[in-house]
Design a protein around this motif. Structure first.
Motif, PDB file in Angstrom:
ATOM      1  N   UNK A 187       9.726  -5.948 -54.678  1.00 26.98           N
ATOM      2  CA  UNK A 187       8.616  -6.836 -55.038  1.00 26.98           C
ATOM      3  C   UNK A 187       7.493  -6.742 -54.020  1.00 26.98           C
ATOM      4  N   UNK A 188       7.868  -6.723 -52.730  1.00 29.75           N
ATOM      5  CA  UNK A 188       6.864  -6.619 -51.673  1.00 29.75           C
ATOM      6  C   UNK A 188       6.132  -5.279 -51.753  1.00 29.75           C
ATOM      7  N   UNK A 189       6.891  -4.212 -51.949  1.00 29.55           N
ATOM      8  CA  UNK A 189       6.275  -2.884 -52.044  1.00 29.55           C
ATOM      9  C   UNK A 189       5.365  -2.790 -53.260  1.00 29.55           C
ATOM     10  N   UNK A 190       5.790  -3.409 -54.359  1.00 28.44           N
ATOM     11  CA  UNK A 190       4.970  -3.361 -55.577  1.00 28.44           C
ATOM     12  C   UNK A 190       3.645  -4.092 -55.376  1.00 28.44           C
TER      13      UNK A 190
ATOM     14  N   UNK B 277       5.970   1.434 -60.806  1.00 28.91           N
ATOM     15  CA  UNK B 277       6.904   1.457 -59.677  1.00 28.91           C
ATOM     16  C   UNK B 277       8.109   0.557 -59.942  1.00 28.91           C
ATOM     17  N   UNK B 278       7.862  -0.651 -60.470  1.00 27.52           N
ATOM     18  CA  UNK B 278       8.960  -1.586 -60.748  1.00 27.52           C
ATOM     19  C   UNK B 278       9.919  -1.028 -61.795  1.00 27.52           C
ATOM     20  N   UNK B 279       9.366  -0.366 -62.798  1.00 28.07           N
ATOM     21  CA  UNK B 279      10.221   0.257 -63.817  1.00 28.07           C
ATOM     22  C   UNK B 279      11.084   1.365 -63.196  1.00 28.07           C
ATOM     23  N   UNK B 280      10.510   2.078 -62.239  1.00 29.72           N
ATOM     24  CA  UNK B 280      11.270   3.101 -61.533  1.00 29.72           C
ATOM     25  C   UNK B 280      12.415   2.467 -60.734  1.00 29.72           C
ATOM     26  N   UNK B 281      12.144   1.301 -60.107  1.00 31.75           N
ATOM     27  CA  UNK B 281      13.176   0.599 -59.331  1.00 31.75           C
ATOM     28  C   UNK B 281      14.336   0.179 -60.234  1.00 31.75           C
TER      29      UNK B 281
END
Length: 553
Positions: free
Chosen positions: A169-172, A220-224
């Protein structure tokens, strides 16, 4: 393992989750806010153009923030809370169903909110302190596109946070801001420098960057989630399946949990809208009655209060927001397991951790407000004064966010809503007389009074559910205040020395001033909190390694 040892271990685990989560979310949030402040870079060459651009930016972002809260309707926080709750019970299938249903809801509310904001943009613009309605309408509509994607992005963040995984979440957040800022800088450069275009076109393009940043963040979140899919599938295979929750029950549960979050979460935005609406009817005629300000000067004052100072203090407020986001699943998990003593200890730790980080940040910003404001917006005695009062206000805003989220996490939403309503009434009652007495500063004073009342009532409600150990808490907070005051005195002396070396109206000199003052003040605060073992109480044994590196006994 004895009960006492088990309780202590659980408490440490909860505190570790809180500290680790807060560290990730705070770091990501602060960095993203700093990147957001970079919006001012393209406008630094001309102060008048910068002020006009900021005014347009603020007029667009205030209603956008409210529509964004309506679009998400508190669902991300509700998802994080419920996912954490059901995961604690081993009901992983229910958690996944909640996420899927949340995505469906967010897709619908995002589209509806985007369409409504686009359609009523002229009405919002016509009731705002602007030079032209057309320019404001264009900026507001450029932001409506982001509402199509951010709700689904936010609910995905909530799902990940519900698994006590805060790093993605922070990285996103950082990815979102990096994408937005890169697009913004390129768009403004092309429109203003290459094409010699209008300010409103450049502002509209830069605010459209919110959509671009959200797109990168979502990918990015979907990748996570794709990367974590094997782990989640393993959890799904061992799901207890003791709870059978229908789709309608999930929907009702999300809505029931989410509605209070939108009201509490929109509190800051609602206060800002009240400021804006009342200013439209009182600020302009009152300022004209007691001063000789022109229309341009009045708009400039509005930009300084509503945009310039606000963008800087939001860097500090993001700390509280990060802690609140982290605390919701932690507190919810303790409540699900009926660990009331651990929950009470966690509440006390959260308050201490909040003041440990927020209080020195706020006071530090007050002390360096003159060079800090100069770095971003150019020297202004009025702007410096507004930033100082806004900094004090940020402490109240931060407590409001933390306490409001905590009350909802322990299912005391009625108390949270009642406290918010009473605070808003105080705000409305005091806004007009304080504007009359203190002019522009009255807006900030009425905010402080309103939030102060709300915070007091929320604290009373928290204390009823989980009575806090007041004496130990007061002792820890007193230590934080004393160390912070000592730090501020040192920074103040450094400031005086810097003024002898650099012109306080020069941007480069102000940058050196802020950098040196903040470094010395930050190191002193870190050293003293390590020396008196204050940091150990809040950050755990991991701080011992830092003490050894700094050779502090």
């Amino acid at each position: 393992m004895s009960d006492e040892t088990r309780t202590k271990t659980n408490e440490i685990n909860s505190q570790d989750k809180m500290v680790n989560g807060s560290a990730w979310m705070t770091g990501g949030s602060i960095l993203s806010r700093i990147l957001g402040v970079l919006y001012i870079i393209p406008w630094m060459g001309n102060k008048d153009v910068a002020t006009a651009a900021n005014a347009l930016y603020g007029i667009g972002y205030t209603p956008y923030a409210l529509f964004l809260n309506i679009a998400t309707a508190g669902v991300p926080s509700a998802i994080a809370k419920q996912v954490s709750y059901y995961n604690a019970l081993g009901e992983y299938q229910v958690s996944r169903d909640i996420y899927k249903k949340g995505l469906q809801i967010m897709a619908i509310t995002g589209v509806v909110s985007a369409v409504v904001m686009y359609v009523i943009a002229p009405f919002i613009a016509s009731n705002s302190p602007v030079a032209t309605v057309e320019d404001s309408t264009q900026v507001i509509r450029s932001l409506s596109w982001a509402l199509l994607i951010i709700p689904c992005m936010s609910v995905t963040r909530g799902f990940i946070q519900g698994h006590h995984t805060m790093a993605p979440s922070a990285i996103s957040q950082v990815i979102e801001q990096v994408g937005r800022v890169i697009f913004m800088l390129m768009a403004v450069y092309i429109i203003r420098i290459v094409m010699n275009g209008e300010v409103v076109d450049a502002v509209s393009a830069s605010t459209f960057g919110a959509f671009v940043g959200a797109l990168f963040s979502t990918l990015y979140l979907l990748f996570v989630i794709w990367r974590k899919k094997p782990e989640m599938d393993r959890n799904l295979a061992i799901s207890k399946k003791n709870s059978t929750v229908s789709t309608n029950a999930i929907l009702k549960s999300i809505i029931k949990t989410a509605i209070p979050f939108i009201i509490i979460g929109s509190g800051i935005t609602l206060y800002q809208l009240i400021d804006q609406l009342i200013d439209q009817f009182t600020f302009d005629p009152m300022i004209r009655a007691v001063t000789n300000m022109t229309t341009k000067q009045i708009i400039d004052h509005y930009a300084i209060v509503a945009v310039n100072a606000n963008k800087l203090i939001m860097v500090v407020i993001s700390i509280a927001g990060s802690m609140a986001i982290t605390s919701v699943p932690v507190i919810s998990e303790l409540l699900a397991k009926n660990k009331l003593k651990d929950m009470r200890d966690q509440l006390s730790n959260n308050i201490q951790l909040f003041f440990f980080i927020m209080f020195p940040a706020v006071i530090g910003m007050v002390v360096v407000s003159k060079p800090l404001y100069t770095v971003f917006y150019g020297y202004s005695a009025f702007g410096t004064s507004i930033l100082q009062w806004s900094s004090y206000m940020s402490l109240f805003l931060g407590l409001f966010v933390l306490f409001g989220s905590t009350l909802q996490a322990i299912k005391q939403t009625k108390s949270a809503l009642t406290s918010l309503f009473i605070g808003l009434v105080v705000k409305l009652i005091t806004q007009f007389p304080l504007l009359y007495l203190f002019q522009t500063h009255g807006m900030l004073l009425s905010n402080i009074l309103g939030f102060g009342v709300t915070i007091y009532l929320m604290l009373l409600a928290l204390n009823k559910i989980a009575p806090l150990a007041i004496k130990p808490l007061a002792k820890q907070l007193s230590l934080i205040v004393l160390v912070t005051l000592a730090m501020s005195l040192i920074v103040f002396v450094v400031q005086l020395s810097m003024y002898q070396l650099f012109d306080h109206k020069n941007r480069l000199g102000a940058l050196f001033n802020v950098g040196i003052s903040a470094t010395i003040g930050g190191f002193f605060y870190l050293y003293m909190t390590l020396k008196i073992r204050l940091a150990d109480r809040l950050l755990g044994n991991r701080i011992e390694g830092l003490r050894r590196k700094l050779k502090i006994k």
